[in-house]
Design an enzyme around this catalytic site. Structure first.
Site, short mmCIF file in Angstrom:
data_model
loop_
_atom_site.label_atom_id
_atom_site.label_comp_id
_atom_site.label_asym_id
_atom_site.label_seq_id
_atom_site.Cartn_x
_atom_site.Cartn_y
_atom_site.Cartn_z
N ASP A 121 0.87 -1.18 0.00
CA ASP A 121 0.00 0.00 0.00
C ASP A 121 0.90 1.23 0.00
O ASP A 121 2.13 1.12 0.05
CB ASP A 121 -0.98 -0.03 1.17
CG ASP A 121 -0.29 -0.02 2.52
OD1 ASP A 121 0.95 0.17 2.57
OD2 ASP A 121 -0.97 -0.19 3.54
N GLY A 162 -11.53 3.72 0.09
CA GLY A 162 -12.48 4.49 0.88
C GLY A 162 -13.79 3.79 1.15
O GLY A 162 -14.78 4.42 1.52
N CYS A 222 -7.19 -27.87 6.86
CA CYS A 222 -6.00 -27.27 7.49
C CYS A 222 -5.58 -28.07 8.71
O CYS A 222 -6.37 -28.84 9.26
CB CYS A 222 -6.29 -25.81 7.86
SG CYS A 222 -6.98 -25.58 9.50
N HIS A 281 -5.95 -21.54 10.04
CA HIS A 281 -7.28 -21.97 9.64
C HIS A 281 -8.03 -20.87 8.87
O HIS A 281 -8.60 -21.11 7.80
CB HIS A 281 -8.11 -22.40 10.85
CG HIS A 281 -9.57 -22.50 10.51
ND1 HIS A 281 -10.10 -23.55 9.82
CD2 HIS A 281 -10.59 -21.61 10.69
CE1 HIS A 281 -11.39 -23.33 9.60
NE2 HIS A 281 -11.71 -22.16 10.12
N ASP A 324 -7.87 -7.58 -0.05
CA ASP A 324 -7.01 -7.80 1.12
C ASP A 324 -7.83 -7.43 2.33
O ASP A 324 -8.75 -6.60 2.23
CB ASP A 324 -5.77 -6.88 1.08
CG ASP A 324 -6.10 -5.49 1.58
OD1 ASP A 324 -6.70 -4.72 0.80
OD2 ASP A 324 -5.81 -5.17 2.74
N CYS A 330 -7.79 -28.10 11.82
CA CYS A 330 -9.03 -28.87 11.72
C CYS A 330 -8.79 -30.39 11.60
O CYS A 330 -9.60 -31.17 12.04
CB CYS A 330 -9.87 -28.38 10.54
SG CYS A 330 -10.48 -26.70 10.79
N CYS A 365 -12.87 -28.40 6.47
CA CYS A 365 -11.57 -27.74 6.26
C CYS A 365 -10.42 -28.73 6.38
O CYS A 365 -10.41 -29.58 7.27
CB CYS A 365 -11.41 -26.61 7.28
SG CYS A 365 -9.84 -25.73 7.13
ZN ZN Z 1 -9.29 -25.40 9.30
#
Ligand code: ZN
Length: 374
Positions: free
Chosen positions: A91, A215, A305, A334, A265, A308, A303
């Site tokens: 940015d 904005g 990940c 996660h 983002d 999880c 999930c």
């Molecule tokens: Zn997860």
């Protein structure tokens, strides 16, 4: 020259594409995890990559104050410094100067502020912001702009938007065009249609490599944000990427993609992860809540990940109650994976021409809410 953007598929206004930077390709629509001070907090870079993220965001304000742009350049640039070999967007520093720094002066020339770290007085001009982003070696740089406050009177919003247009022109002049590197303009104008229109048209006239809508998500609410996108996005060139800054929750992203946005983002998945909040297919849950204390189920059954597949809700709850570092690490992992899984679903649905169904189904599932353990 500049950065290549390829459109691969369209589904109504939603777009599936690819941005090709000097440090690799990112599939769009893309979500960029926020790596504020040269790190996505609580995560190793390869873990960020494992979630599916291909491009991260760095904050010019934080990096210019500490460790300093010249020092990062001397050490080989931000990619090497933080060991993130992929694309980086920075940015301009403007937003945080106004939210974190102690503002001393803001006029046509630029801003003067006091550092929130040591109180030093520092000037940031459009030219200096572009130079800092060059020193950091950002693949995508942003023009310096003033993020108009909310709520705001039309006259104030107009003055602020015109100031940002002047800074955008100077940023463009200061930017060194190189293959694989891009400079994005930022549309301002708050929620006023004529101001958004004026800003978008003037920026398109300056021929940026991509266009951000700034904005928004500052308190106006989702309906007003979507309405502003309905006015703004059609004015932006089809052939260049569009980035909605600082947005947002999964349903915000779904609605913005439907309106033609390609990049996002937001600090929410990382920031909320550090405070015990998990994003799931069925909405947000607070892992500190006592109802998880004996729940053997994963945070989100769908999930893949590590949080999880290896641990229970009860364990993650315990980590947060005991203030263990692994808690924020697991939930950051996660939440980022949840966002990237969402983005992959979005890209597949656009390619298949089923985006409207995908979006409606995903939003309906979020609205169902979490089911407590029996
Ligand atoms: Zn997860």
């Amino acid at each position: 020259m500049s950065m290549e953007f390829q459109l691969l598929a369209r589904d109504a206004a939603a777009r599936r594409g690819q941005i090709k930077t000097a440090h690799g390709t990112a599939e769009t629509p893309a979500f960029m995890p926020v790596g504020t001070a040269g790190t996505v907090k609580a995560m190793l870079p390869d873990q960020v990559r494992e979630t599916g993220a291909e491009i991260v965001l760095g904050n010019t304000y934080h990096l210019m104050l500490r460790p300093g742009a010249e020092r990062v350049a001397k050490l080989g640039g931000l990619h090497k410094f933080m060991d993130w070999p992929g694309p980086i967007l920075t940015d301009s520093g403007g937003f945080q100067v106004m939210s974190l720094g102690q503002l001393r002066r803001l006029d046509q020339r630029g801003v003067v502020f006091r550092s929130h770290i040591d109180g030093a007085e520092i000037a940031l001009t459009p030219e200096r912001s572009i130079e800092i982003q060059f020193l950091l070696d950002a693949d995508i740089s942003m023009v310096l702009d003033e993020c108009t406050t909310w709520p705001v009177e039309r006259r104030e919003a107009e003055k602020s938007m015109r100031l940002s247009l002047g800074w955008a022109e100077r940023s463009k002049k200061a930017f060194r065009a190189r293959r694989g590197y891009a400079l994005f303009g930022i549309v301002q104008g708050s929620v006023f249609d004529e101001l958004r229109t004026e800003s978008a048209k003037a920026l398109v006239g300056m021929a940026f490599d991509g266009y951000a809508v700034g904005g928004l998500a500052v308190g106006e609410g989702q309906a007003e944000m979507f309405r502003t996108l309905d006015v703004t996005v059609p004015l932006l060139p089809e052939a260049r990427p569009r980035y909605l800054m600082g947005v947002g929750r999964p349903d915000d992203i779904l609605g913005a993609v439907a309106r033609g946005i390609d990049m996002f983002d937001c600090v929410l998945p990382t920031r909320m992860g550090r405070t015990g909040k998990a994003f799931t297919r069925r909405g947000e849950i607070n892992m500190r809540n006592a109802r998880h204390a004996e729940d053997p189920r994963p945070i989100d059954e769908s999930c893949a990940c590590p949080a999880c597949t290896r641990f229970s809700r009860a364990y993650v709850h315990h980590l947060f109650k005991a203030a263990e570092m692994l808690g924020p690490m697991l939930l950051t992992r996660h939440n980022l994976q949840h966002y990237q899984t969402l983005m992959r679903g979005i890209r597949e649905a656009i390619a298949a021409g089923t985006y409207a169904d995908f979006s409606a189904k995903t939003c309906a599932e979020i609205d169902l809410g979490d089911v407590p353990a029996l």
